[in-house]
Design a protein around this motif. Structure first.
Motif, PDB file in Angstrom:
ATOM      1  N   TYR A 255      -7.575  23.810  14.614  1.00 38.27           N
ATOM      2  CA  TYR A 255      -7.036  22.533  14.093  1.00 38.27           C
ATOM      3  C   TYR A 255      -6.560  22.784  12.681  1.00 38.27           C
ATOM      4  O   TYR A 255      -7.250  23.421  11.880  1.00 38.27           O
ATOM      5  CB  TYR A 255      -8.127  21.462  14.106  1.00 38.27           C
ATOM      6  CG  TYR A 255      -8.622  21.162  15.491  1.00 38.27           C
ATOM      7  CD1 TYR A 255      -8.101  20.113  16.223  1.00 38.27           C
ATOM      8  CD2 TYR A 255      -9.596  21.960  16.089  1.00 38.27           C
ATOM      9  CE1 TYR A 255      -8.534  19.862  17.508  1.00 38.27           C
ATOM     10  CE2 TYR A 255     -10.038  21.717  17.373  1.00 38.27           C
ATOM     11  CZ  TYR A 255      -9.504  20.659  18.071  1.00 38.27           C
ATOM     12  OH  TYR A 255      -9.932  20.412  19.345  1.00 38.27           O
ATOM     13  N   THR A 256      -5.376  22.305  12.363  1.00 36.63           N
ATOM     14  CA  THR A 256      -4.743  22.519  11.048  1.00 36.63           C
ATOM     15  C   THR A 256      -4.708  21.210  10.289  1.00 36.63           C
ATOM     16  O   THR A 256      -4.327  20.176  10.841  1.00 36.63           O
ATOM     17  CB  THR A 256      -3.304  23.045  11.234  1.00 36.63           C
ATOM     18  OG1 THR A 256      -3.365  24.260  12.011  1.00 36.63           O
ATOM     19  CG2 THR A 256      -2.653  23.337   9.900  1.00 36.63           C
ATOM     20  N   LEU A 257      -5.087  21.270   9.021  1.00 43.07           N
ATOM     21  CA  LEU A 257      -5.038  20.084   8.162  1.00 43.07           C
ATOM     22  C   LEU A 257      -3.596  19.626   8.053  1.00 43.07           C
ATOM     23  O   LEU A 257      -2.710  20.385   7.655  1.00 43.07           O
ATOM     24  CB  LEU A 257      -5.606  20.413   6.779  1.00 43.07           C
ATOM     25  CG  LEU A 257      -5.603  19.278   5.769  1.00 43.07           C
ATOM     26  CD1 LEU A 257      -6.486  18.125   6.228  1.00 43.07           C
ATOM     27  CD2 LEU A 257      -6.078  19.813   4.411  1.00 43.07           C
ATOM     28  N   ARG A 258      -3.337  18.383   8.429  1.00 46.47           N
ATOM     29  CA  ARG A 258      -2.002  17.814   8.325  1.00 46.47           C
ATOM     30  C   ARG A 258      -1.831  17.282   6.918  1.00 46.47           C
ATOM     31  O   ARG A 258      -2.595  16.450   6.465  1.00 46.47           O
ATOM     32  CB  ARG A 258      -1.823  16.693   9.353  1.00 46.47           C
ATOM     33  CG  ARG A 258      -0.399  16.111   9.333  1.00 46.47           C
ATOM     34  CD  ARG A 258      -0.196  15.102  10.434  1.00 46.47           C
ATOM     35  NE  ARG A 258       0.039  15.837  11.696  1.00 46.47           N
ATOM     36  CZ  ARG A 258      -0.078  15.294  12.894  1.00 46.47           C
ATOM     37  NH1 ARG A 258      -0.436  14.038  13.035  1.00 46.47           N
ATOM     38  NH2 ARG A 258       0.152  16.000  13.968  1.00 46.47           N
TER      39      ARG A 258
ATOM     40  N   GLN B 180     -15.855  22.485   2.665  1.00 50.82           N
ATOM     41  CA  GLN B 180     -14.461  22.892   2.817  1.00 50.82           C
ATOM     42  C   GLN B 180     -13.632  21.910   3.639  1.00 50.82           C
ATOM     43  O   GLN B 180     -12.430  22.093   3.766  1.00 50.82           O
ATOM     44  CB  GLN B 180     -14.395  24.287   3.450  1.00 50.82           C
ATOM     45  CG  GLN B 180     -15.006  25.369   2.571  1.00 50.82           C
ATOM     46  CD  GLN B 180     -14.937  26.707   3.241  1.00 50.82           C
ATOM     47  OE1 GLN B 180     -15.740  27.021   4.100  1.00 50.82           O
ATOM     48  NE2 GLN B 180     -13.937  27.483   2.858  1.00 50.82           N
ATOM     49  N   ILE B 181     -14.267  20.900   4.181  1.00 45.20           N
ATOM     50  CA  ILE B 181     -13.554  19.924   5.014  1.00 45.20           C
ATOM     51  C   ILE B 181     -12.936  18.863   4.114  1.00 45.20           C
ATOM     52  O   ILE B 181     -13.566  18.367   3.185  1.00 45.20           O
ATOM     53  CB  ILE B 181     -14.514  19.264   6.013  1.00 45.20           C
ATOM     54  CG1 ILE B 181     -15.009  20.288   7.021  1.00 45.20           C
ATOM     55  CG2 ILE B 181     -13.837  18.105   6.732  1.00 45.20           C
ATOM     56  CD1 ILE B 181     -16.064  19.753   7.947  1.00 45.20           C
ATOM     57  N   THR B 182     -11.694  18.510   4.398  1.00 49.21           N
ATOM     58  CA  THR B 182     -11.030  17.401   3.721  1.00 49.21           C
ATOM     59  C   THR B 182     -11.335  16.133   4.499  1.00 49.21           C
ATOM     60  O   THR B 182     -10.974  16.017   5.677  1.00 49.21           O
ATOM     61  CB  THR B 182      -9.508  17.636   3.633  1.00 49.21           C
ATOM     62  OG1 THR B 182      -9.267  18.866   2.935  1.00 49.21           O
ATOM     63  CG2 THR B 182      -8.827  16.488   2.901  1.00 49.21           C
ATOM     64  N   LEU B 183     -12.026  15.209   3.852  1.00 48.06           N
ATOM     65  CA  LEU B 183     -12.437  13.972   4.520  1.00 48.06           C
ATOM     66  C   LEU B 183     -11.271  13.000   4.647  1.00 48.06           C
ATOM     67  O   LEU B 183     -10.355  13.001   3.817  1.00 48.06           O
ATOM     68  CB  LEU B 183     -13.589  13.323   3.757  1.00 48.06           C
ATOM     69  CG  LEU B 183     -14.858  14.172   3.643  1.00 48.06           C
ATOM     70  CD1 LEU B 183     -15.891  13.459   2.787  1.00 48.06           C
ATOM     71  CD2 LEU B 183     -15.418  14.515   5.012  1.00 48.06           C
TER      72      LEU B 183
END
Length: 127
Positions: free
Chosen positions: A123-126, A8-11
């Motif tokens: 932490y929010t994905l920018r 689920q992590i955006t690299l």
């Protein structure tokens, strides 16, 4: 079966904390404060970078901005024995998961190595 949090992590993208502050009331109640944010960037080779960015060295007591900036670090990340995300930086271990409601939010429990305190950050994905 539960979803693997690593999937689920955006690299190579920035996950940012909300504005944070270190503050103090000192010398008879004088207010001191430095505003900052933390940025996590997960890389494909299981390396995570932590960047501490000073937003406003507003009313520093001493060298808080320098102290905070020294927390910028790199470490490896993976899953711990409970299948939670785990990042072991020199100053703290970050343990967490993507939120069910919005997987672009990563919630972490921070356990500090040299202090008997814990914090929780999101932490929010920018984008």
């Amino acid at each position: 079966m539960a979803v693997n949090p690593l999937s689920q992590i955006t690299l190579d993208a920035e996950y940012t904390s909300g504005p944070l502050a270190t503050s103090d009331l000192h010398a008879g109640g004088i207010f001191f404060c430095v505003l900052y944010e933390e940025v996590l960037i997960f890389r494909p080779n299981n390396v995570v970078e932590l960047d501490v960015r000073i937003l406003d060295n507003w009313r520093p007591l001493d060298d808080e901005a320098d102290f905070l900036s020294k927390r910028s670090a790199t470490c490896s990340y993976g899953l711990n024995d409970r299948e939670y995300l785990s990042c072991k930086f020199p100053h703290a271990t970050y343990t967490g998961l993507p939120c069910d409601l919005n997987p672009d939010w990563l919630a972490f429990h921070l356990t500090y190595r040299h202090f008997d305190i814990c914090n929780s950050f999101v932490y929010t994905l920018r984008k």
